[in-house]
Design a protein around this motif. Structure first.
Motif, short mmCIF file in Angstrom:
data_model
loop_
_atom_site.label_atom_id
_atom_site.label_comp_id
_atom_site.label_asym_id
_atom_site.label_seq_id
_atom_site.Cartn_x
_atom_site.Cartn_y
_atom_site.Cartn_z
N CYS A 104 0.81 -1.23 0.00
CA CYS A 104 0.00 0.00 0.00
C CYS A 104 0.84 1.27 0.00
CB CYS A 104 -0.92 0.02 1.22
SG CYS A 104 -2.00 -1.42 1.35
N GLN A 210 -12.63 -12.84 2.78
CA GLN A 210 -12.30 -11.46 3.14
C GLN A 210 -11.47 -10.80 2.04
OE1 GLN A 210 -10.43 -11.58 6.99
NE2 GLN A 210 -12.36 -11.93 8.07
N GLN A 211 -10.47 -11.52 1.52
CA GLN A 211 -9.64 -10.95 0.44
C GLN A 211 -10.47 -10.73 -0.82
OE1 GLN A 211 -6.48 -9.91 0.68
NE2 GLN A 211 -6.51 -10.44 2.85
N ILE A 214 -12.37 -7.55 -0.49
CA ILE A 214 -11.51 -6.39 -0.76
C ILE A 214 -11.33 -6.21 -2.26
CG2 ILE A 214 -9.16 -5.48 -0.49
CD1 ILE A 214 -9.06 -6.85 2.24
N GLN A 215 -11.14 -7.31 -2.99
CA GLN A 215 -11.00 -7.22 -4.44
C GLN A 215 -12.26 -6.63 -5.08
OE1 GLN A 215 -9.90 -11.39 -5.26
NE2 GLN A 215 -7.98 -10.65 -6.10
N PHE A 217 -14.39 -4.64 -3.64
CA PHE A 217 -14.47 -3.21 -3.31
C PHE A 217 -13.54 -2.40 -4.21
CE2 PHE A 217 -12.59 0.39 -1.02
CZ PHE A 217 -13.73 1.16 -0.82
N MET A 218 -12.33 -2.92 -4.43
CA MET A 218 -11.39 -2.21 -5.31
C MET A 218 -11.91 -2.14 -6.74
SD MET A 218 -8.81 -1.32 -3.37
CE MET A 218 -7.41 -1.04 -4.45
#
Length: 352
Positions: A104, A210-211, A214-215, A217-218
């Motif tokens: 990040c 969970q990952q 996140i993907q 959301f991105m």
């Protein structure tokens, strides 16, 4: 943040001076390309400075993907024991020399630049005092030139949500500003989506829920954020964002071919599909009416097999033969020696 504003201003003014010496100081296609290119090369300057960190980011991401199998083993082994799991994960990071925060870092370093440019462009407005004009290393002539700079007759300091009074101060047409801003916002959303899609398409969907969240959301959340916030960004900031996305697409294409994801990580992820993430096993299973039809077809076939066996058994019984008899027995040839039953043979038969 004053130092950031001063640094952003200096980089912009440097590139404006360079392009002003190359092309004449007048508008072409309703645009002051010296200022537009100054913003574009501000992005290029930042990306060149951050490129070594960007490469480290990619290597860190590859290292994180490579240890995913070990991470899953730890999660299964210490399921329910959060404290022990965290300790084991940190120990794994130290052993493999992986820094999860490195992934990040380039994004965090670009945030001050984005905020700095946003502040500087909002600072550029008519009616500013001479003292305010000379803040961050600007001269009065450079300040007024930037306020009047345009892209296709839309001032780079204007935004889609600018009021009629604000546009009147900079002598801008409201319809022109809205059209140019809307096109740039559409480009910003599209390129933001493509940068995330490019990465997921190469690496696949993560199998960890969970990952994967996140993907998603991105992929979908950030473009939606740019849609809602783009109306309030000055046109110059949107030019910065679109240029940054275009460079990111090029950098990611180069990096994904030079540093491809490890085989272990790629095999553990679900292949990318434009419709969303689905497990390979789930994709093969019918659902809805397809599942009902498939189940009914299997039951009908099973019933047909059962009926066939019953009919065969009934026919054999009617003929006086055993249902499992393989073939009728044949009479022995004349002169043949009878088989001794003590040796496991059949009973003696009378010769005809």
């Amino acid at each position: 943040m004053g130092g950031i504003y001063w640094l952003i201003s200096k980089v912009m003014l440097f590139w404006h001076t360079v392009w002003d010496s190359i092309m004449p100081d007048h508008r072409v296609l309703g645009s002051n390309w010296q200022w537009v290119l100054a913003i574009v090369f501000l992005v290029i300057t930042v990306r060149v400075v951050l490129f070594p960190i960007f490469v480290k980011q990619i290597k860190s991401q590859r290292a994180m993907q490579a240890i995913q199998p070990k991470m899953k083993e730890l999660q299964e082994k210490h399921k329910g024991d959060r404290e022990t799991l965290q300790k084991e994960v940190m120990k794994l990071y130290q052993e493999e020399k992986v820094n999860p925060l490195m992934g990040c870092l380039p994004m965090f370093l670009q945030i001050p630049v984005f905020i700095g440019l946003l502040h500087v462009l909002r600072h550029l407005k008519p009616g500013t005092s001479d003292h305010q004009m000379e803040l961050y290393g600007w001269t009065k002539s450079e300040f007024l030139s930037a306020v009047d700079a345009r892209l296709f007759d839309a001032p780079i300091v204007a935004k889609f949500s600018s009021s009629a009074a604000d546009l009147l101060q900079i002598e801008a047409n409201s319809t022109t500003v809205k059209i140019v801003a809307a096109i740039l916002v559409a480009l910003m959303i599209t390129t933001t989506y493509l940068t995330q899609r490019q990465m997921i398409k190469k690496t696949g969907w993560n199998t960890d829920p969970q990952q994967r969240m996140i993907q998603k959301f991105m992929l979908y959340g950030i473009p939606f954020f740019t849609l809602t916030s783009g109306w309030y960004f000055p046109i110059g900031v949107i030019i910065y964002w679109v240029t940054n996305n275009a460079i990111t697409l090029g950098q990611q294409y180069w990096v994904l071919h030079k540093y491809p994801p490890p085989a272990s990580a790629s095999s553990s992820n679900v292949p990318y599909k434009s419709g969303g993430a689905k497990k390979a096993t789930d994709a093969k299973q019918p659902s809805g009416f397809g599942a009902l039809f498939s189940k009914a077809r299997e039951e009908a076939a099973a019933q047909q097999r059962t009926n066939g066996k019953a009919a065969k058994a009934t026919g054999a019984k009617a003929n006086g033969t055993a249902p499992d008899a393989a073939a009728p027995s044949r009479a022995p040839k004349p002169g043949a020696k009878p088989i001794n039953p003590k040796k496991g043979g059949a009973a003696k038969r009378q010769s005809g």
